[in-house]
Design a protein around this motif. Structure first.
Motif, mmCIF file in Angstrom:
data_model
loop_
_atom_site.group_PDB
_atom_site.id
_atom_site.type_symbol
_atom_site.label_atom_id
_atom_site.label_comp_id
_atom_site.label_asym_id
_atom_site.label_seq_id
_atom_site.Cartn_x
_atom_site.Cartn_y
_atom_site.Cartn_z
ATOM 1 N N GLU A 103 15.107 1.346 -11.780
ATOM 2 C CA GLU A 103 14.769 -0.653 -10.357
ATOM 3 C C GLU A 103 13.505 -0.422 -9.896
ATOM 4 N N ARG A 104 13.124 0.273 -8.981
ATOM 5 C CA ARG A 104 12.018 0.401 -8.012
ATOM 6 C C ARG A 104 10.635 -0.039 -8.875
ATOM 7 N N LEU A 105 10.891 1.047 -10.213
ATOM 8 C CA LEU A 105 9.362 0.608 -11.037
ATOM 9 C C LEU A 105 8.794 0.010 -11.643
ATOM 10 N N GLU A 106 10.821 -1.189 -12.433
ATOM 11 C CA GLU A 106 10.736 -1.826 -12.819
ATOM 12 C C GLU A 106 10.216 -3.224 -11.999
ATOM 13 N N ARG A 107 10.400 -3.020 -11.134
ATOM 14 C CA ARG A 107 10.077 -4.339 -10.322
ATOM 15 C C ARG A 107 8.279 -4.423 -10.033
ATOM 16 N N ALA A 108 8.200 -2.825 -9.375
ATOM 17 C CA ALA A 108 6.445 -3.417 -8.846
ATOM 18 C C ALA A 108 5.864 -3.455 -10.620
ATOM 19 N N ARG A 109 6.625 -3.178 -12.095
ATOM 20 C CA ARG A 109 5.813 -3.404 -12.692
ATOM 21 C C ARG A 109 5.299 -5.601 -13.563
ATOM 22 N N GLN A 110 6.456 -5.720 -12.365
ATOM 23 C CA GLN A 110 6.930 -7.428 -12.820
ATOM 24 C C GLN A 110 5.564 -8.025 -12.256
ATOM 25 N N LEU A 111 5.788 -7.587 -10.637
ATOM 26 C CA LEU A 111 4.860 -7.200 -9.471
ATOM 27 C C LEU A 111 3.057 -7.491 -10.067
ATOM 28 N N ARG A 112 2.843 -6.712 -10.891
ATOM 29 C CA ARG A 112 2.130 -5.916 -11.437
ATOM 30 C C ARG A 112 1.654 -7.061 -12.012
ATOM 31 N N ALA A 113 2.372 -7.505 -13.009
ATOM 32 C CA ALA A 113 1.691 -7.933 -14.197
ATOM 33 C C ALA A 113 1.526 -9.811 -13.802
ATOM 34 N N GLY A 114 1.995 -10.252 -12.732
ATOM 35 C CA GLY A 114 2.028 -11.372 -12.258
ATOM 36 C C GLY A 114 0.896 -11.263 -11.294
ATOM 37 N N ASN A 157 -3.521 -11.260 -11.274
ATOM 38 C CA ASN A 157 -4.333 -11.662 -12.348
ATOM 39 C C ASN A 157 -5.431 -11.123 -12.057
ATOM 40 N N PRO A 158 -5.588 -9.984 -13.122
ATOM 41 C CA PRO A 158 -6.848 -8.704 -13.015
ATOM 42 C C PRO A 158 -8.144 -9.498 -12.382
ATOM 43 N N LYS A 159 -9.056 -9.760 -13.448
ATOM 44 C CA LYS A 159 -10.170 -10.477 -12.603
ATOM 45 C C LYS A 159 -10.088 -11.052 -10.851
ATOM 46 N N LYS A 160 -8.975 -11.108 -10.723
ATOM 47 C CA LYS A 160 -8.380 -10.915 -8.950
ATOM 48 C C LYS A 160 -8.738 -9.916 -8.189
ATOM 49 N N PHE A 161 -7.876 -9.060 -9.057
ATOM 50 C CA PHE A 161 -7.075 -7.730 -8.401
ATOM 51 C C PHE A 161 -7.389 -6.434 -8.682
ATOM 52 N N GLN A 162 -8.973 -5.956 -8.993
ATOM 53 C CA GLN A 162 -8.679 -4.636 -9.307
ATOM 54 C C GLN A 162 -8.604 -3.251 -8.592
ATOM 55 N N ALA A 163 -8.082 -2.137 -9.454
ATOM 56 C CA ALA A 163 -8.056 -0.752 -8.836
ATOM 57 C C ALA A 163 -8.404 -1.103 -7.540
ATOM 58 N N CYS A 164 -10.213 -0.787 -7.504
ATOM 59 C CA CYS A 164 -10.924 -0.025 -6.874
ATOM 60 C C CYS A 164 -11.211 -0.798 -5.951
ATOM 61 N N ILE A 221 -8.889 -3.435 -4.272
ATOM 62 C CA ILE A 221 -7.526 -2.316 -4.130
ATOM 63 C C ILE A 221 -6.729 -1.911 -3.206
ATOM 64 N N ALA A 222 -7.863 -0.333 -3.636
ATOM 65 C CA ALA A 222 -8.128 0.434 -2.979
ATOM 66 C C ALA A 222 -8.808 0.973 -2.051
ATOM 67 N N ILE A 223 -10.310 -0.045 -1.974
ATOM 68 C CA ILE A 223 -11.153 -0.582 -0.539
ATOM 69 C C ILE A 223 -10.571 -1.044 0.453
ATOM 70 N N MET A 224 -9.131 -2.480 -0.024
ATOM 71 C CA MET A 224 -9.772 -3.487 0.685
ATOM 72 C C MET A 224 -8.034 -2.682 1.841
ATOM 73 N N LYS A 225 -7.364 -1.284 1.060
ATOM 74 C CA LYS A 225 -6.549 -0.743 1.587
ATOM 75 C C LYS A 225 -6.677 0.623 2.917
ATOM 76 N N ARG A 226 -8.080 0.573 2.527
ATOM 77 C CA ARG A 226 -8.979 2.082 3.617
ATOM 78 C C ARG A 226 -9.527 0.789 4.664
ATOM 79 N N GLN A 227 -9.750 -0.435 4.506
ATOM 80 C CA GLN A 227 -10.597 -1.399 6.182
ATOM 81 C C GLN A 227 -9.473 -1.094 6.731
ATOM 82 N N GLY A 228 -10.828 -0.554 8.133
ATOM 83 C CA GLY A 228 -9.843 -0.748 8.936
ATOM 84 C C GLY A 228 -9.602 0.463 9.287
#
Length: 75
Positions: free
Chosen positions: A44-55, A57-64, A66-73
């Protein structure tokens, strides 16, 4: 209320007003949330994560990006 620190009391009171509950009801909800959390299965948790990811915008949120933003600070 008896034996409740002032800052905790004020936070409970504010939360009760926001949720339109009595102070007593707010305390019960807080305790239930902490002591009896809703358990969901890993699938259920995985399905919820997939739903959130599907929502996203792939042009706005690319994996690389997101990784940079997570490391900031972080060291």
């Amino acid at each position: 209320m008896k034996n409740i620190p002032d800052d905790v009391y004020e936070r409970l009171k504010a939360a009760a007003e926001i949720h339109r509950r009595s102070l007593n009801s707010e305390i019960i909800v807080c305790l239930e949330t902490v002591l009896m959390p809703t358990r969901i299965s890993p699938s259920e948790r995985l399905e919820r994560a997939r739903q959130l990811r599907a929502g996203l915008n792939p042009k706005k949120f690319q994996a690389c990006d997101i990784a940079i933003m997570k490391r900031q600070g972080r060291p």
